[in-house]
Design a protein around this motif. Structure first.
Motif, short mmCIF file in Angstrom:
data_model
loop_
_atom_site.label_atom_id
_atom_site.label_comp_id
_atom_site.label_asym_id
_atom_site.label_seq_id
_atom_site.Cartn_x
_atom_site.Cartn_y
_atom_site.Cartn_z
N SER A 102 0.82 -1.21 0.00
CA SER A 102 0.00 0.00 0.00
C SER A 102 0.85 1.26 0.00
CB SER A 102 -0.92 0.02 1.23
OG SER A 102 -1.79 -1.07 1.22
N LYS A 103 2.00 1.21 0.69
CA LYS A 103 2.88 2.38 0.71
C LYS A 103 3.30 2.78 -0.70
CE LYS A 103 4.96 1.27 5.21
NZ LYS A 103 6.21 0.89 5.89
N VAL A 104 3.66 1.77 -1.50
CA VAL A 104 4.10 2.06 -2.86
C VAL A 104 2.94 2.59 -3.70
CG1 VAL A 104 5.27 1.13 -4.89
CG2 VAL A 104 5.83 0.24 -2.63
N VAL A 105 1.75 2.00 -3.51
CA VAL A 105 0.59 2.45 -4.28
C VAL A 105 0.21 3.88 -3.90
CG1 VAL A 105 -1.82 2.00 -4.85
CG2 VAL A 105 -0.22 0.08 -4.60
N ILE A 106 0.29 4.21 -2.61
CA ILE A 106 0.03 5.60 -2.19
C ILE A 106 0.95 6.54 -2.95
CG2 ILE A 106 0.31 7.23 -0.28
CD1 ILE A 106 -0.61 4.91 1.60
N GLU A 107 2.21 6.17 -3.09
CA GLU A 107 3.15 7.06 -3.77
C GLU A 107 2.92 7.11 -5.28
OE1 GLU A 107 7.12 6.31 -2.29
OE2 GLU A 107 6.58 7.30 -0.41
N VAL A 108 2.36 6.04 -5.85
CA VAL A 108 1.94 6.10 -7.25
C VAL A 108 0.84 7.15 -7.41
CG1 VAL A 108 0.81 4.86 -9.13
CG2 VAL A 108 2.59 3.72 -7.81
N VAL A 109 -0.13 7.11 -6.50
CA VAL A 109 -1.21 8.10 -6.55
C VAL A 109 -0.64 9.51 -6.40
CG1 VAL A 109 -3.32 8.93 -5.44
CG2 VAL A 109 -2.93 6.48 -5.65
N ARG A 110 0.26 9.69 -5.46
CA ARG A 110 0.81 11.01 -5.19
C ARG A 110 1.71 11.53 -6.32
NH1 ARG A 110 2.19 10.10 1.28
NH2 ARG A 110 0.04 10.46 1.99
N SER A 111 2.17 10.63 -7.19
CA SER A 111 3.00 11.07 -8.32
C SER A 111 2.20 11.82 -9.37
CB SER A 111 3.70 9.87 -8.97
OG SER A 111 2.80 9.14 -9.81
N GLY A 112 0.88 11.65 -9.34
CA GLY A 112 0.01 12.35 -10.28
C GLY A 112 -0.57 13.59 -9.65
N LYS A 113 -1.47 14.22 -10.37
CA LYS A 113 -2.05 15.47 -9.89
C LYS A 113 -3.57 15.42 -9.76
CE LYS A 113 1.65 18.19 -11.96
NZ LYS A 113 2.03 19.15 -12.99
N GLU A 114 -4.18 14.33 -10.17
CA GLU A 114 -5.64 14.32 -10.25
C GLU A 114 -6.32 13.55 -9.13
OE1 GLU A 114 -6.57 12.83 -14.11
OE2 GLU A 114 -5.50 14.42 -15.14
N GLN A 115 -5.59 12.75 -8.37
CA GLN A 115 -6.21 11.92 -7.36
C GLN A 115 -5.48 12.04 -6.03
OE1 GLN A 115 -5.53 8.42 -9.80
NE2 GLN A 115 -7.70 7.94 -9.77
N PHE A 116 -6.18 11.69 -4.96
CA PHE A 116 -5.55 11.54 -3.66
C PHE A 116 -6.24 10.39 -2.95
CE2 PHE A 116 -9.20 14.12 -2.68
CZ PHE A 116 -9.57 13.75 -1.40
N VAL A 117 -5.52 9.79 -2.00
CA VAL A 117 -6.07 8.66 -1.26
C VAL A 117 -6.79 9.20 -0.04
CG1 VAL A 117 -5.57 6.51 -0.06
CG2 VAL A 117 -4.21 7.16 -2.06
N GLU A 118 -8.10 8.98 0.01
CA GLU A 118 -8.90 9.44 1.15
C GLU A 118 -8.67 8.58 2.37
OE1 GLU A 118 -13.61 10.17 2.24
OE2 GLU A 118 -12.94 10.30 0.15
N ALA A 119 -8.60 7.26 2.18
CA ALA A 119 -8.38 6.34 3.30
C ALA A 119 -7.99 4.98 2.76
CB ALA A 119 -9.65 6.22 4.15
N LEU A 120 -7.41 4.18 3.67
CA LEU A 120 -7.10 2.78 3.39
C LEU A 120 -8.07 1.93 4.20
CD1 LEU A 120 -3.24 2.91 4.00
CD2 LEU A 120 -4.43 3.32 1.84
N TYR A 121 -8.68 0.93 3.55
CA TYR A 121 -9.51 -0.02 4.30
C TYR A 121 -8.69 -1.26 4.59
CZ TYR A 121 -12.77 -3.60 5.56
OH TYR A 121 -13.39 -4.62 6.24
N ASP A 122 -8.76 -1.73 5.84
CA ASP A 122 -8.12 -2.99 6.20
C ASP A 122 -8.97 -3.64 7.29
OD1 ASP A 122 -4.81 -3.98 6.01
OD2 ASP A 122 -6.23 -4.99 7.32
N ASP A 123 -9.34 -4.92 7.10
CA ASP A 123 -10.21 -5.57 8.08
C ASP A 123 -9.46 -6.01 9.33
OD1 ASP A 123 -8.86 -7.64 6.89
OD2 ASP A 123 -10.63 -8.59 6.02
N ASN A 124 -8.14 -5.89 9.33
CA ASN A 124 -7.34 -6.19 10.51
C ASN A 124 -6.17 -5.21 10.57
OD1 ASN A 124 -6.37 -7.48 12.78
ND2 ASN A 124 -5.33 -9.08 11.63
N PRO A 125 -6.49 -3.91 10.79
CA PRO A 125 -5.51 -2.87 10.51
C PRO A 125 -4.25 -2.87 11.37
CG PRO A 125 -7.46 -1.93 11.52
CD PRO A 125 -7.77 -3.37 11.24
N GLY A 126 -4.37 -2.88 12.69
CA GLY A 126 -3.19 -2.81 13.53
C GLY A 126 -2.50 -1.46 13.51
N ARG A 127 -3.07 -0.47 12.83
CA ARG A 127 -2.50 0.88 12.78
C ARG A 127 -3.61 1.85 12.42
NH1 ARG A 127 2.03 0.41 8.60
NH2 ARG A 127 1.95 -1.80 9.04
#
Length: 200
Positions: free
Chosen positions: A10-35
Motif C-alpha cells: 500500500s505504501k508504494v501504491v500511495i506514492e503512485v497516486v501522489r506522483s500524479g495530480k488528479e487523485q488523492f487517497v482518502e483512506a485505506l480499508y483494512d479488516d485487521n488494521p493494527g494501525r
C-alpha cells in the motif's frame, strides 16, 4: 479514492497516486488494521466505505487475495500509473491494475485486471498478461510473451520472446524462461527448470 489494504505494498501504491495530480487517497480499508495511519493516510475498518461511489484499488501484493477480494466486492476499480512509468499509447491496462515507477509497457501489450507491474519491470510489444499477475521489480518479458492468470514473475526474472507461461505459475527470482511453462509450475534457475507444482 480508497485503497484496500494497509501494508507495505500500500505504501508504494500511495506514492503512485501522489506522483500524479488528479487523485488523492482518502483512506485505506483494512479488516485487521493494527494501525491508524500509513504514510499520513488514515486506516479504517468500517465496511460502510464500500457503499461509497469513490474509486478503488486493491493494494495487496498477493495475487490470490486480490482475486478473492475482487470476486467478493464489485467496486468502482480504476488503474493507476506512476508518472515516471512509460506506457505505449497502443497498450491496454485493465481496471484495478497498478504500474510502478520506471516500468515500461510497450506497443500493443495487453495487461489484464488487478495486475501489478512493479518498479522497473518491462513488458515488451504484443505481450498478453492475464488478470491478477504480478511482474516483480526488474523483471522483463520480451515480445509476444503470454502470461496466464494469477502468475507471479519473480524479481529480475526474464522470459525470451514468444514463450507461454501458464496460469498460477511461479517464476523464481532471476529465472530465465526459454521454453513454455505449464499451469501451476514453480520454475527457478537459468535456464528455468520446474521444481514442483503449486497446490491450491
Amino acid at each position: 479514492m480508497f485503497l484496500y489494504g494497509a501494508s507495505g505494498h500500500s505504501k508504494v501504491v500511495i506514492e503512485v497516486v501522489r506522483s500524479g495530480k488528479e487523485q488523492f487517497v482518502e483512506a485505506l480499508y483494512d479488516d485487521n488494521p493494527g494501525r491508524d495511519e500509513l504514510l499520513g493516510v488514515k486506516v479504517v475498518s468500517d465496511k460502510t466505505v464500500f457503499e461509497s461511489k469513490s474509486e478503488w484499488l486493491i493494494a495487496i501484493g498477493n495475487n490470490r487475495i486480490r482475486k478473492k477480494i475482487n470476486d467478493k466486492l464489485k467496486l468502482n476499480y480504476v488503474y493507476l500509473v506512476h508518472s515516471n512509468a512509460t506506457l505505449s499509447p497502443s497498450s491496454k491496462l485493465g481496471k484495478g491494475s497498478v504500474v510502478m515507477a520506471g516500468a515500461v509497457i510497450n506497443a500493443n501489450a495487453l495487461v489484464g485486471k488487478h495486475c501489478i507491474v512493479n518498479t522497473g519491470a518491462v513488458i515488451e510489444h504484443d505481450c498478453i498478461v492475464g488478470d491478477y499477475v504480478h511482474v516483480s521489480p526488474g523483471a522483463a518479458l520480451a515480445g509476444n510473451v503470454e502470461v496466464g492468470e494469477g502468475t507471479h514473475i519473480g524479481i529480475g526474472a526474464v522470459a525470451i520472446q514468444g514463450v507461454k507461461i501458464g496460469r498460477w505459475a511461479t517464476i523464481g527470482a532471476g529465472a530465465v524462461i526459454i521454453r513454455d511453462v505449464p499451469d501451476f509450475a514453480v520454475v527457478v534457475g537459468n535456464p528455468g527448470k520446474i521444481i514442483k507444482y503449486n497446490r491450491f
